[in-house]
Design an enzyme around this catalytic site. Structure first.
Site, PDB file in Angstrom:
ATOM      1  N   SER A 148     -40.481   7.864  36.410  1.00 48.15           N
ATOM      2  CA  SER A 148     -39.456   8.654  37.105  1.00 48.15           C
ATOM      3  C   SER A 148     -40.067   9.887  37.771  1.00 48.15           C
ATOM      4  O   SER A 148     -39.504  10.444  38.700  1.00 48.15           O
ATOM      5  CB  SER A 148     -38.357   9.079  36.127  1.00 48.15           C
ATOM      6  N   LYS A 191     -35.564  20.968  23.882  1.00 44.40           N
ATOM      7  CA  LYS A 191     -36.865  20.954  23.185  1.00 44.40           C
ATOM      8  C   LYS A 191     -36.640  21.367  21.738  1.00 44.40           C
ATOM      9  O   LYS A 191     -37.193  20.794  20.803  1.00 44.40           O
ATOM     10  CB  LYS A 191     -37.854  21.920  23.843  1.00 44.40           C
ATOM     11  N   TYR A 201     -32.813  22.957  29.132  1.00 47.68           N
ATOM     12  CA  TYR A 201     -34.131  22.318  28.965  1.00 47.68           C
ATOM     13  C   TYR A 201     -34.785  22.811  27.656  1.00 47.68           C
ATOM     14  O   TYR A 201     -35.206  22.022  26.815  1.00 47.68           O
ATOM     15  CB  TYR A 201     -35.030  22.634  30.179  1.00 47.68           C
ATOM     16  N   PHE A 239     -44.567  12.257  25.427  1.00 49.21           N
ATOM     17  CA  PHE A 239     -44.448  13.186  26.573  1.00 49.21           C
ATOM     18  C   PHE A 239     -43.183  12.922  27.380  1.00 49.21           C
ATOM     19  O   PHE A 239     -42.979  13.569  28.407  1.00 49.21           O
ATOM     20  CB  PHE A 239     -45.588  12.950  27.572  1.00 49.21           C
ATOM     21  N   ARG A 255     -36.676  37.881  38.191  1.00 50.17           N
ATOM     22  CA  ARG A 255     -35.865  36.649  38.168  1.00 50.17           C
ATOM     23  C   ARG A 255     -34.951  36.691  36.950  1.00 50.17           C
ATOM     24  O   ARG A 255     -35.404  37.074  35.861  1.00 50.17           O
ATOM     25  CB  ARG A 255     -36.833  35.467  38.095  1.00 50.17           C
ATOM     26  N   TYR A 307     -46.653  23.991  24.182  1.00 57.30           N
ATOM     27  CA  TYR A 307     -47.514  24.349  25.307  1.00 57.30           C
ATOM     28  C   TYR A 307     -47.088  25.704  25.865  1.00 57.30           C
ATOM     29  O   TYR A 307     -45.902  25.949  26.069  1.00 57.30           O
ATOM     30  CB  TYR A 307     -47.380  23.366  26.476  1.00 57.30           C
ATOM     31  N   SER A 355     -42.731  23.130  23.713  1.00 56.31           N
ATOM     32  CA  SER A 355     -43.012  24.135  24.736  1.00 56.31           C
ATOM     33  C   SER A 355     -42.847  25.534  24.148  1.00 56.31           C
ATOM     34  O   SER A 355     -42.012  25.759  23.256  1.00 56.31           O
ATOM     35  CB  SER A 355     -42.014  23.953  25.878  1.00 56.31           C
ATOM     36  N   GLY A 385     -33.270  36.116  33.696  1.00 61.96           N
ATOM     37  CA  GLY A 385     -33.712  35.415  32.480  1.00 61.96           C
ATOM     38  C   GLY A 385     -35.211  35.428  32.256  1.00 61.96           C
ATOM     39  O   GLY A 385     -35.695  34.949  31.234  1.00 61.96           O
TER      40      GLY A 385
HETATM   41  C1  UD1 Z   1     -41.531  28.225  33.278  1.00 66.95           C
HETATM   42  C2  UD1 Z   1     -40.238  27.566  32.869  1.00 66.95           C
HETATM   43  C3  UD1 Z   1     -40.243  27.343  31.376  1.00 66.95           C
HETATM   44  C4  UD1 Z   1     -41.472  26.560  30.949  1.00 66.95           C
HETATM   45  C5  UD1 Z   1     -42.706  27.350  31.384  1.00 66.95           C
HETATM   46  C6  UD1 Z   1     -44.010  26.654  31.019  1.00 66.95           C
HETATM   47  C7  UD1 Z   1     -38.486  28.306  34.401  1.00 66.95           C
HETATM   48  C8  UD1 Z   1     -37.345  29.229  34.599  1.00 66.95           C
HETATM   49  N1  UD1 Z   1     -39.120  28.427  33.241  1.00 66.95           N
HETATM   50  O1  UD1 Z   1     -41.474  29.528  32.834  1.00 66.95           O
HETATM   51  O2  UD1 Z   1     -39.105  26.646  30.982  1.00 66.95           O
HETATM   52  O3  UD1 Z   1     -41.491  26.389  29.564  1.00 66.95           O
HETATM   53  O4  UD1 Z   1     -42.669  27.531  32.804  1.00 66.95           O
HETATM   54  O5  UD1 Z   1     -44.243  25.548  31.811  1.00 66.95           O
HETATM   55  O6  UD1 Z   1     -38.801  27.472  35.220  1.00 66.95           O
HETATM   56  N2  UD1 Z   1     -43.349  34.028  39.447  1.00 66.95           N
HETATM   57  C9  UD1 Z   1     -43.311  34.767  40.589  1.00 66.95           C
HETATM   58  N3  UD1 Z   1     -43.050  34.131  41.774  1.00 66.95           N
HETATM   59  C10 UD1 Z   1     -42.831  32.782  41.840  1.00 66.95           C
HETATM   60  C11 UD1 Z   1     -42.867  32.015  40.642  1.00 66.95           C
HETATM   61  C12 UD1 Z   1     -43.115  32.674  39.449  1.00 66.95           C
HETATM   62  O7  UD1 Z   1     -43.494  35.983  40.583  1.00 66.95           O
HETATM   63  O8  UD1 Z   1     -42.596  32.257  42.931  1.00 66.95           O
HETATM   64  C13 UD1 Z   1     -43.658  34.710  38.160  1.00 66.95           C
HETATM   65  C14 UD1 Z   1     -42.529  34.656  37.157  1.00 66.95           C
HETATM   66  O9  UD1 Z   1     -41.643  35.717  37.336  1.00 66.95           O
HETATM   67  C15 UD1 Z   1     -43.312  34.745  35.843  1.00 66.95           C
HETATM   68  C16 UD1 Z   1     -44.646  34.039  36.161  1.00 66.95           C
HETATM   69  O10 UD1 Z   1     -44.746  34.045  37.572  1.00 66.95           O
HETATM   70  O11 UD1 Z   1     -43.580  36.086  35.547  1.00 66.95           O
HETATM   71  C17 UD1 Z   1     -44.695  32.605  35.683  1.00 66.95           C
HETATM   72  O12 UD1 Z   1     -43.573  31.897  36.178  1.00 66.95           O
HETATM   73  P1  UD1 Z   1     -43.407  30.317  35.998  1.00 66.95           P
HETATM   74  O13 UD1 Z   1     -44.605  29.623  36.523  1.00 66.95           O
HETATM   75  O14 UD1 Z   1     -42.078  29.945  36.554  1.00 66.95           O
HETATM   76  O15 UD1 Z   1     -43.427  30.094  34.415  1.00 66.95           O
HETATM   77  P2  UD1 Z   1     -42.470  30.669  33.257  1.00 66.95           P
HETATM   78  O16 UD1 Z   1     -41.669  31.792  33.738  1.00 66.95           O
HETATM   79  O17 UD1 Z   1     -43.348  30.944  32.096  1.00 66.95           O
END
Ligand code: UD1
Length: 336
Positions: free
Chosen positions: A20, A138, A134, A66, A289, A162, A110, A291
């Site tokens: 998928s 988990k 999500y 997985f 962002r 992870y 996770s 949350g």
């Molecule tokens: C995401 C997932 C989470 C998952 C984790 C590990 C979401 C809301 N959460 O969280 O469920 O367990 O990855 O795979 O999707 N950032 C930016 N600009 C962007 C994208 C991200 O500034 O365009 C920042 C975010 O604010 C954060 C960091 O980069 O501080 C990492 O973001 P992201 O890659 O989305 O991971 P998680 O927030 O840890």
């Protein structure tokens, strides 16, 4: 990635996937890299009859599970799908495993189960709480595994939590190619690097972190794959000990973090990406962002002590290997 690591460690594997969010081409490339065809069966973990056939045809030592959907936004829009696939699918798998007396499982959990951590680094005894479906599913699966371990002490159930997996196989042949729009930080950085996006939008520069941007524990997928091998080896060792001493010491439910133990900020990742690719990533700050947590990184001590595993690869390796995969495969596995 995982198949390569297991093959190198001497395990015979059968891959079961409904494709998928993957493709046959990924399987072809794994076969090419390991120099022999991978046994692949297309199927769904919710299909008990299909699983039973496979478990009857093989004598499995264990299962690495997985098979979960993993998009936070989708889980909000389609919560029933996440109950159905991630929870019901796991129950079906566990029932079939039980029926065939296969009691060794390594589950993809996770760091999302920790929600907003009370303290850093996060160890496995930290409080668990999630705010999106999500992450909650988990956690539901972790609860199921815990209950199962209490009910029957012949189960050996490891949940690998992870942190933020990134990177690709160093050959550039295998990497992430999601069907949906990727929305994690590294994929946005890449999209800016190849000109698909003008700039990276950074969510907040006022976090209580080293430079005000979010901090995460990025872990190379190669290290992650080795973490699963170490978990299986641990279960294998446990089984041998039991056989030798004619005892039955089960592992029960064992949660283990897979992270590097080191936090990297968004700006630090952008800078590392420039170093390895030569591509500057223009960026602009916006509000945090909803949350989002400011900082999250693992205590990786338990994995080291129990499994003898620790992450080896650096942020530069993660950027280098992602860049190589993306540059060699601008259309992912779509080779036509
Ligand atoms: C995401 C997932 C989470 C998952 C984790 C590990 C979401 C809301 N959460 O969280 O469920 O367990 O990855 O795979 O999707 N950032 C930016 N600009 C962007 C994208 C991200 O500034 O365009 C920042 C975010 O604010 C954060 C960091 O980069 O501080 C990492 O973001 P992201 O890659 O989305 O991971 P998680 O927030 O840890």
């Amino acid at each position: 990635m995982q198949c390569n690591a297991l093959h190198e460690a001497g395990y015979d594997i059968v891959v079961y996937d409904n494709l998928s969010n993957s493709s046959h081409e990924a399987i072809n490339r794994v076969s090419m890299l390991i120099g022999q065809p991978v046994e692949f069966i297309k199927g769904d973990i919710r299909d008990a009859e299909s699983l039973k056939k496979i478990f009857s045809a093989h004598h499995f030592f264990g299962v690495i599970h997985f098979a979960g959907l993993k998009a936070v936004g989708e889980s909000v829009a389609k919560p029933l799908l996440y109950y159905n696939n991630n929870v019901s699918g796991t129950i079906t798998l566990l029932e079939v495993m039980k029926e065939h007396s296969v009691k060794n499982l390594v589950f993809s959990s996770s760091a999302t189960v920790y929600g907003d951590p009370e303290s850093l680094p996060i160890d496995e005894s930290s409080k668990r709480s999630c705010t999106n479906p999500y992450g909650q599913r988990k956690l539901t699966v972790e609860h199921i595994l815990e209950d199962l371990a209490v009910s029957d002490d012949s189960w050996n159930l490891i949940a690998l939590r992870y942190f933020n997996p990134v990177g690709a196989h160093p050959s550039g042949e295998i990497g992430e190619d999601p069907n949906d729009i990727p929305n994690n930080l590294m994929s946005y950085i890449f999209q800016v690097a190849v000109g698909k996006l003008d700039k990276l939008i950074i969510f907040g520069n006022d976090c209580p972190t080293v430079d005000g941007t979010g901090v995460r524990d990025f872990i190379h997928v190669t290290d992650l794959a080795q973490g699963h091998v170490a978990a299986l080896n641990y279960l294998d060792k446990q089984a041998s000990l039991n056989e030798d001493s004619m005892t039955q010491n089960s592992v029960g439910f064992l949660p283990i973090n897979l992270g590097t133990g080191k936090g990297t900020s968004v700006l630090e990742l952008v800078s590392a990406f420039l170093d390895v690719s030569g591509q500057a990533i223009p960026y602009q700050f916006t509000d945090r962002r909803a949350g989002d947590i400011a900082s999250r990184y693992a205590s990786a001590d338990k994995a080291k002590t129990l499994l003898g595993w620790q992450a080896e690869l650096l942020i530069t390796d993660m950027c280098q290997d992602t860049w190589r995969w993306q540059s060699m495969n601008p259309n992912g596995y779509n080779v036509s």
